[in-house]
Design a protein around this motif. Structure first.
Motif, mmCIF file in Angstrom:
data_model
loop_
_atom_site.group_PDB
_atom_site.id
_atom_site.type_symbol
_atom_site.label_atom_id
_atom_site.label_comp_id
_atom_site.label_asym_id
_atom_site.label_seq_id
_atom_site.Cartn_x
_atom_site.Cartn_y
_atom_site.Cartn_z
ATOM 1 N N TRP A 180 0.843 -1.182 0.000
ATOM 2 C CA TRP A 180 0.000 0.000 0.000
ATOM 3 C C TRP A 180 0.883 1.238 0.000
ATOM 4 N N HIS A 181 0.503 2.228 -0.797
ATOM 5 C CA HIS A 181 1.153 3.536 -0.798
ATOM 6 C C HIS A 181 0.094 4.558 -0.419
ATOM 7 N N HIS A 182 0.399 5.376 0.577
ATOM 8 C CA HIS A 182 -0.534 6.429 1.000
ATOM 9 C C HIS A 182 -0.285 7.674 0.162
ATOM 10 N N VAL A 183 -1.309 8.164 -0.515
ATOM 11 C CA VAL A 183 -1.200 9.388 -1.301
ATOM 12 C C VAL A 183 -0.881 10.539 -0.351
ATOM 13 N N ILE A 184 -1.671 10.681 0.686
ATOM 14 C CA ILE A 184 -1.345 11.598 1.783
ATOM 15 C C ILE A 184 -0.674 10.725 2.823
ATOM 16 N N SER A 185 0.576 11.013 3.108
ATOM 17 C CA SER A 185 1.390 10.140 3.946
ATOM 18 C C SER A 185 0.822 9.988 5.357
ATOM 19 N N ARG A 186 1.208 8.899 5.974
ATOM 20 C CA ARG A 186 0.798 8.658 7.356
ATOM 21 C C ARG A 186 1.297 9.783 8.254
ATOM 22 N N ASN A 187 2.497 10.279 7.975
ATOM 23 C CA ASN A 187 3.057 11.372 8.765
ATOM 24 C C ASN A 187 2.188 12.631 8.641
ATOM 25 N N GLN A 188 1.743 12.950 7.441
ATOM 26 C CA GLN A 188 0.913 14.141 7.233
ATOM 27 C C GLN A 188 -0.471 13.977 7.853
#
Length: 72
Positions: free
Chosen positions: A22-30
């Protein structure tokens, strides 16, 4: 928090390597930093399924590698 089931296919045309990630478009950090809804972690609108080869080409993955090298 449960991630949706994967299809096992990279979303980038020609991506045929497995396993997929899985790739998060809006990162987990953001998501955390901006106090966005935690549901965004698993929202299909914020997830892309890439093979590892293509996932490693994302800006986030490249930035992470640069950061890790600078830490050592």
């Amino acid at each position: 928090m449960r991630y949706p089931a994967k299809t096992g296919r990279c979303e980038i045309r020609g991506g045929c390597r497995t396993p997929t990630e899985w790739h998060h478009v809006i990162s987990r950090n953001q998501i955390e930093k901006r106090e966005l809804p935690r549901s965004m972690y698993t929202d299909l609108g914020n997830l892309k399924e890439y093979c590892r080869h293509h996932h490693n080409m994302t800006t986030a993955s490249i930035s992470r590698l640069i950061w890790l090298k600078s830490e050592s």
